[in-house]
Write an enzyme that holds these catalytic residues in place. Structure first.
Site, PDB file in Angstrom:
ATOM      1  N   LYS A  22      33.920   5.569 -44.040  1.00 46.11           N
ATOM      2  CA  LYS A  22      33.515   5.932 -45.404  1.00 46.11           C
ATOM      3  C   LYS A  22      32.954   7.350 -45.417  1.00 46.11           C
ATOM      4  O   LYS A  22      33.325   8.165 -46.253  1.00 46.11           O
ATOM      5  CB  LYS A  22      32.438   4.961 -45.885  1.00 46.11           C
ATOM      6  N   ASN A  23      32.068   7.646 -44.452  1.00 46.73           N
ATOM      7  CA  ASN A  23      31.357   8.925 -44.496  1.00 46.73           C
ATOM      8  C   ASN A  23      32.185  10.105 -44.006  1.00 46.73           C
ATOM      9  O   ASN A  23      31.733  11.252 -44.066  1.00 46.73           O
ATOM     10  CB  ASN A  23      30.043   8.820 -43.713  1.00 46.73           C
ATOM     11  N   CYS A 116      17.251   6.884 -53.470  1.00 43.44           N
ATOM     12  CA  CYS A 116      17.811   5.535 -53.358  1.00 43.44           C
ATOM     13  C   CYS A 116      16.776   4.701 -52.611  1.00 43.44           C
ATOM     14  O   CYS A 116      15.680   5.163 -52.305  1.00 43.44           O
ATOM     15  CB  CYS A 116      19.140   5.572 -52.603  1.00 43.44           C
ATOM     16  N   ARG A 121      15.747  11.389 -50.697  1.00 46.24           N
ATOM     17  CA  ARG A 121      17.068  12.028 -50.495  1.00 46.24           C
ATOM     18  C   ARG A 121      17.190  13.368 -51.227  1.00 46.24           C
ATOM     19  O   ARG A 121      18.067  13.570 -52.044  1.00 46.24           O
ATOM     20  CB  ARG A 121      18.193  11.082 -50.917  1.00 46.24           C
ATOM     21  N   ASP A 304      21.882   4.896 -39.290  1.00 48.27           N
ATOM     22  CA  ASP A 304      22.698   3.888 -39.985  1.00 48.27           C
ATOM     23  C   ASP A 304      22.914   2.639 -39.138  1.00 48.27           C
ATOM     24  O   ASP A 304      23.510   1.674 -39.618  1.00 48.27           O
ATOM     25  CB  ASP A 304      24.062   4.471 -40.384  1.00 48.27           C
ATOM     26  N   ARG A 397      30.025  -1.551 -50.544  1.00 49.69           N
ATOM     27  CA  ARG A 397      30.118  -0.092 -50.652  1.00 49.69           C
ATOM     28  C   ARG A 397      30.621   0.510 -49.343  1.00 49.69           C
ATOM     29  O   ARG A 397      31.232   1.569 -49.335  1.00 49.69           O
ATOM     30  CB  ARG A 397      28.739   0.506 -50.975  1.00 49.69           C
TER      31      ARG A 397
HETATM   32  C1  EPZ Z   1      24.446  11.109 -44.629  1.00 49.86           C
HETATM   33  O1  EPZ Z   1      23.541  11.138 -45.717  1.00 49.86           O
HETATM   34  C2  EPZ Z   1      25.118   9.748 -44.664  1.00 49.86           C
HETATM   35  N1  EPZ Z   1      25.856   9.609 -45.919  1.00 49.86           N
HETATM   36  C3  EPZ Z   1      24.063   8.646 -44.545  1.00 49.86           C
HETATM   37  O2  EPZ Z   1      24.761   7.403 -44.502  1.00 49.86           O
HETATM   38  C4  EPZ Z   1      23.313   8.851 -43.225  1.00 49.86           C
HETATM   39  O3  EPZ Z   1      22.288   7.870 -43.116  1.00 49.86           O
HETATM   40  C5  EPZ Z   1      22.696  10.257 -43.195  1.00 49.86           C
HETATM   41  O4  EPZ Z   1      23.733  11.242 -43.387  1.00 49.86           O
HETATM   42  C6  EPZ Z   1      21.990  10.553 -41.877  1.00 49.86           C
HETATM   43  O5  EPZ Z   1      22.883  10.404 -40.824  1.00 49.86           O
HETATM   44  C7  EPZ Z   1      27.063  10.223 -46.049  1.00 49.86           C
HETATM   45  O6  EPZ Z   1      27.539  10.893 -45.149  1.00 49.86           O
HETATM   46  C8  EPZ Z   1      27.784  10.013 -47.357  1.00 49.86           C
HETATM   47  P1  EPZ Z   1      21.057  13.967 -44.502  1.00 49.86           P
HETATM   48  P2  EPZ Z   1      22.843  12.544 -46.152  1.00 49.86           P
HETATM   49  O7  EPZ Z   1      21.219  15.054 -45.471  1.00 49.86           O
HETATM   50  O8  EPZ Z   1      23.757  13.658 -45.859  1.00 49.86           O
HETATM   51  C9  EPZ Z   1      16.593  15.219 -45.450  1.00 49.86           C
HETATM   52  C10 EPZ Z   1      25.187   5.180 -45.082  1.00 49.86           C
HETATM   53  O9  EPZ Z   1      24.540   4.145 -44.885  1.00 49.86           O
HETATM   54  N2  EPZ Z   1      17.179  16.209 -46.363  1.00 49.86           N
HETATM   55  O10 EPZ Z   1      21.683  14.109 -43.150  1.00 49.86           O
HETATM   56  O11 EPZ Z   1      22.340  12.353 -47.535  1.00 49.86           O
HETATM   57  C11 EPZ Z   1      16.848  13.783 -45.890  1.00 49.86           C
HETATM   58  O12 EPZ Z   1      15.883  13.351 -46.820  1.00 49.86           O
HETATM   59  C12 EPZ Z   1      24.483   6.439 -45.536  1.00 49.86           C
HETATM   60  O13 EPZ Z   1      26.431   5.285 -44.904  1.00 49.86           O
HETATM   61  C13 EPZ Z   1      16.334  17.094 -47.039  1.00 49.86           C
HETATM   62  O14 EPZ Z   1      15.112  17.030 -46.912  1.00 49.86           O
HETATM   63  O15 EPZ Z   1      21.625  12.609 -45.153  1.00 49.86           O
HETATM   64  C14 EPZ Z   1      16.772  13.033 -44.588  1.00 49.86           C
HETATM   65  O16 EPZ Z   1      15.416  12.795 -44.270  1.00 49.86           O
HETATM   66  C15 EPZ Z   1      23.006   6.186 -45.789  1.00 49.86           C
HETATM   67  N3  EPZ Z   1      16.887  18.028 -47.861  1.00 49.86           N
HETATM   68  C16 EPZ Z   1      17.347  14.028 -43.562  1.00 49.86           C
HETATM   69  O17 EPZ Z   1      17.259  15.313 -44.188  1.00 49.86           O
HETATM   70  C17 EPZ Z   1      18.248  18.137 -48.033  1.00 49.86           C
HETATM   71  O18 EPZ Z   1      18.693  19.035 -48.781  1.00 49.86           O
HETATM   72  C18 EPZ Z   1      18.805  13.770 -43.182  1.00 49.86           C
HETATM   73  O19 EPZ Z   1      19.509  13.596 -44.385  1.00 49.86           O
HETATM   74  C19 EPZ Z   1      19.080  17.228 -47.345  1.00 49.86           C
HETATM   75  C20 EPZ Z   1      18.534  16.288 -46.510  1.00 49.86           C
END
Ligand code: EPZ
Length: 417
Positions: A22-23, A116, A121, A304, A397
């Protein structure tokens, strides 16, 4: 709303084939916005989130088809640059259209994705990165508006690795003037898959999979055919399910190199793990050893997989310390596991102390997010008796045909509509 009913206590045995990731599919489909032509994606999983992003692209004017795990996207007809709240709220990853829209059209208006269940996020790193490329960003009435005559390559340094942030800015930079360097970039396999796809379309990218990614802008991209990589989190979910039920499962069509963090910890817990080119065999053992984990950016133990691994640790021989270092609220499943007899202590520092118990008790439970639902399925498979999981739309999902796959492994599982 659908529920999943599980009569637990059975060992899983047999073979399961892993679906596309998916990702990986979501950013690939978003990348087709960059192309004035038709891209074809194979091995696309049939999931709610995939259909959500398809609806969003069609609302922008793209023409999409989806049949037998093959999706085509014709971006030539895109005439709208606004991703509306009603579509974005259904799936946060819709933020992935922001970079491509600005790159191709110089203008984008995307609803702020909002938080969420697992955390706030924020998308601040996505926005500061676009500003570094010369975009003007305004935020009002719950929308992000980004404008740029022409994006210009720049150095971008992420405070922490962000998966969709890296993907968004990689897609923005491919049509920018000059060179962009992303530093402290995310290293997930899904990033490499996207970079390979963009390169097939004519982009000039090096370093994907490392912390420093360099992109040389090009004038335009051309259509390409891309295969989605296997889902490493689905792979890990079935690995942990096999270990937790003391079963013997061959997981086919996966990439063992993408799930090393989980292999390492499963072996430490006592499970037997045999690794082949595109398959992994997991044999569970009666005596599960407690193992400590800390979730980390790839190639560390994936956040995850934290919920699923916690379910296994609930029946381990001692105490496991689980530290969730990525998201601030990703222990919601722990409360439901405790209703099934698990012995878990939560601290404010995102630490869960899981004291193994002899067995879990079947119970009615509620899923709160995608991976929490997988954790409750594993707990239901372990617990003798009937477990009923509500709100399983979360599961749909991210897991394709989940009950069919588990039933083919001998689980007594059915969906109750
Ligand atoms: C991706 O989410 C995945 N989703 C998530 O999978 C996964 O848990 C996550 O990466 C971490 O591996 C998709 O790829 C669609 P991040 P993403 O930006 O990109 C902080 C699932 O279950 N952050 O890597 O949204 C954030 O809050 C989902 O399939 C900021 O502070 O995650 C988090 O603490 C859930 N500012 C950390 O960074 C930003 O601008 C990592 O988040 C962006 C992120």
């Amino acid at each position: 709303m659908d529920k999943i009913q599980i009569n637990g206590g059975r060992k899983l045995a047999g073979e399961v084939f892993i679906s596309g990731a998916k990702n990986a599919a979501l950013p690939l489909i978003a990348a087709s916005i960059l192309v004035d032509g038709t891209c074809e994606f194979t091995n696309v999983p049939d999931l709610i989130d995939i259909h959500s992003i398809r609806l969003l692209l069609e609302d922008l004017g793209a023409r999409c088809t989806f049949d037998n795990h093959v999706m085509t996207v014709d971006g030539s007809g895109i005439h709208k640059i606004e991703a509306e709240y009603d579509l974005v709220r259904k799936m946060r990853a819709s933020i992935l259209v922001l970079g491509p829209l600005v790159a191709r059209f110089g203008h984008a208006k995307v609803s702020l994705p909002g938080g969420c269940a697992i955390g706030a996020r924020p998308v601040n790193m996505h926005l500061t990165g676009l500003e570094a490329l010369g975009a003007k960003i305004d935020i009002y009435h719950g929308y992000i508006e980004a404008r740029a005559e022409k994006l210009t390559g720049s150095e971008i340094y992420f405070d922490t690795p962000t998966v969709t942030g890296t993907e968004n800015l990689m897609m923005a930079a491919v049509l920018a003037k000059g060179k962009t360097v992303l530093r402290n970039a995310a290293r997930e396999p899904e990033i490499v898959c996207l970079a390979d796809a963009l390169s097939r379309m004519g982009a000039k990218i090096s370093g994907a999979g490392s912390a420093i990614i360099t992109i040389e802008g090009v004038p335009h991209l051309s259509p390409a055919q891309v295969t989605v990589i296997p889902d490493r989190i689905e792979t890990g979910t079935f690995m942990v399910s096999a270990a937790a039920t003391r079963g013997n499962v061959l997981i086919k069509g996966c990439d063992p190199h993408h799930i090393g963090g989980v292999i390492n910890k499963l072996k430490a817990s006592g499970a037997e793990v045999e690794i082949y080119d595109d398959r992994i065999r997991v044999k569970g053992v009666e005596h599960v050893r407690s193992v400590d984990i800390t979730t980390l950016p790839y190639p560390g133990f994936p956040t995850d997989m934290q919920a699923q691994f916690m379910a296994l640790m609930c029946i381990a021989d001692s105490t496991s310390i689980i530290h969730e270092s990525i998201f601030e609220n990703r222990f919601i499943h722990a409360n439901e596991l405790m209703r099934m007899g698990a012995d878990i202590m939560l601290s404010r520092a995102n630490i869960a102390k899981v004291k193994g118990v002899a067995e879990l008790q079947a119970a009615p439970v509620m899923a709160s997010d995608l991976r929490a639902s997988a954790s409750l399925v594993i707990a239901g498979l372990i617990a003798k008796g009937t477990t009923l999981i509500s709100r399983v739309y979360h599961m749909d999902r991210g897991y394709e045909a989940i009950e069919e796959k588990f039933c083919a492994l001998g689980a007594d599982m059915q969906r109750i509509r």
